[in-house]
Write a protein that holds these residues in place. Sequence first.
Motif, mmCIF file in Angstrom:
data_model
loop_
_atom_site.group_PDB
_atom_site.id
_atom_site.type_symbol
_atom_site.label_atom_id
_atom_site.label_comp_id
_atom_site.label_asym_id
_atom_site.label_seq_id
_atom_site.Cartn_x
_atom_site.Cartn_y
_atom_site.Cartn_z
ATOM 1 N N ILE A 22 25.808 40.146 43.489
ATOM 2 C CA ILE A 22 26.681 40.831 44.432
ATOM 3 C C ILE A 22 27.808 39.889 44.857
ATOM 4 O O ILE A 22 27.556 38.780 45.318
ATOM 5 N N GLU A 23 29.008 40.343 44.674
ATOM 6 C CA GLU A 23 30.196 39.571 45.028
ATOM 7 C C GLU A 23 30.802 40.110 46.313
ATOM 8 O O GLU A 23 30.956 41.326 46.482
ATOM 9 N N HIS A 24 31.123 39.202 47.230
ATOM 10 C CA HIS A 24 31.867 39.559 48.431
ATOM 11 C C HIS A 24 33.334 39.239 48.162
ATOM 12 O O HIS A 24 33.687 38.069 47.991
ATOM 13 N N VAL A 53 36.964 47.168 56.872
ATOM 14 C CA VAL A 53 36.218 45.910 56.950
ATOM 15 C C VAL A 53 36.728 45.081 58.126
ATOM 16 O O VAL A 53 37.923 45.112 58.447
ATOM 17 N N MET A 54 35.824 44.371 58.761
ATOM 18 C CA MET A 54 36.238 43.422 59.791
ATOM 19 C C MET A 54 35.400 42.156 59.643
ATOM 20 O O MET A 54 34.329 42.166 59.020
ATOM 21 N N LEU A 55 35.889 41.069 60.182
ATOM 22 C CA LEU A 55 35.138 39.829 60.127
ATOM 23 C C LEU A 55 33.778 39.993 60.810
ATOM 24 O O LEU A 55 33.683 40.639 61.860
ATOM 25 N N HIS A 76 32.211 42.111 57.246
ATOM 26 C CA HIS A 76 32.553 41.829 55.850
ATOM 27 C C HIS A 76 31.335 41.429 55.020
ATOM 28 O O HIS A 76 31.347 41.569 53.792
ATOM 29 N N THR A 77 30.278 40.971 55.677
ATOM 30 C CA THR A 77 29.090 40.546 54.932
ATOM 31 C C THR A 77 28.294 41.711 54.363
ATOM 32 O O THR A 77 27.510 41.535 53.422
ATOM 33 N N ILE A 78 28.471 42.917 54.934
ATOM 34 C CA ILE A 78 27.696 44.074 54.467
ATOM 35 C C ILE A 78 28.562 45.292 54.163
ATOM 36 O O ILE A 78 28.054 46.309 53.684
ATOM 37 N N ALA A 79 29.851 45.243 54.451
ATOM 38 C CA ALA A 79 30.720 46.416 54.252
ATOM 39 C C ALA A 79 30.748 46.818 52.784
ATOM 40 O O ALA A 79 31.040 45.996 51.904
#
Length: 228
Positions: A22-24, A53-55, A76-79
């Motif tokens: 999985i790439e962020h 998305v937000m930080l 952003h870690t799960i969006a």
Amino acid sequence: LEEQVCRCCYCMRSLTNNDLSIEHLVPKSFEGLNETDEFDFYCKMSPEINDHVMLGSAFDSIAKDIDLDNIVKYPHTIAHSNLFITCKDNETGCSCNHDRGNKRILPFMLMEDTDSWIKYTELGELKLSFPDVDISLSTLDNLNINTETLQQIRYLWYLFSRIKVKLDTSSTVSFQQKEDFLKSAFRKDNFIDVDVKFQKYLTNDYYWNLFLQYNWFYQYYLDNYPIN
């Protein structure tokens, strides 16, 4: 996996559940970076990131006041808008997630009109003609997506598109058929006359199977380099 038609979002390699990561797009970790500057860059380049998305740190600071039934922007870690699948190992000569790390790249998967500035040459080189030359060059460098092996494979698909030989990862091809394909692709009567760099695609099953995983390029070259 279904959304990306089982392809790595960067190199277009065919993937299964066993060989993906999985790439962020907006990096999960900003270690060594200014997270605000990095996030602003991706928001500016991509309306999808800007709108959905937000930080994660910003989300945490307002989490207690958020109406969970009406969330528009996720951390952003799960969006979902920020998550993609990539190839994960470097046995192929391309490990897109590993190579990129958290280095800044153009978020071309979510940008508009990418067909106008993304191009693969007949020789298999990926070129970006985005107006900002510096970020184009650094994107290619940070993704390490023009390795010798990848360019060879894309060039082979260009040649195969010229002789109308379409294969996929499930294609069963005999040794003799492979040899005939390669001779036809290079327009040679004898296999020994085929460029020595490409002889391994016949003599080594690993390289042949790797070549098949990039069969997306067959149609790309047919569409973008019509045969007269």
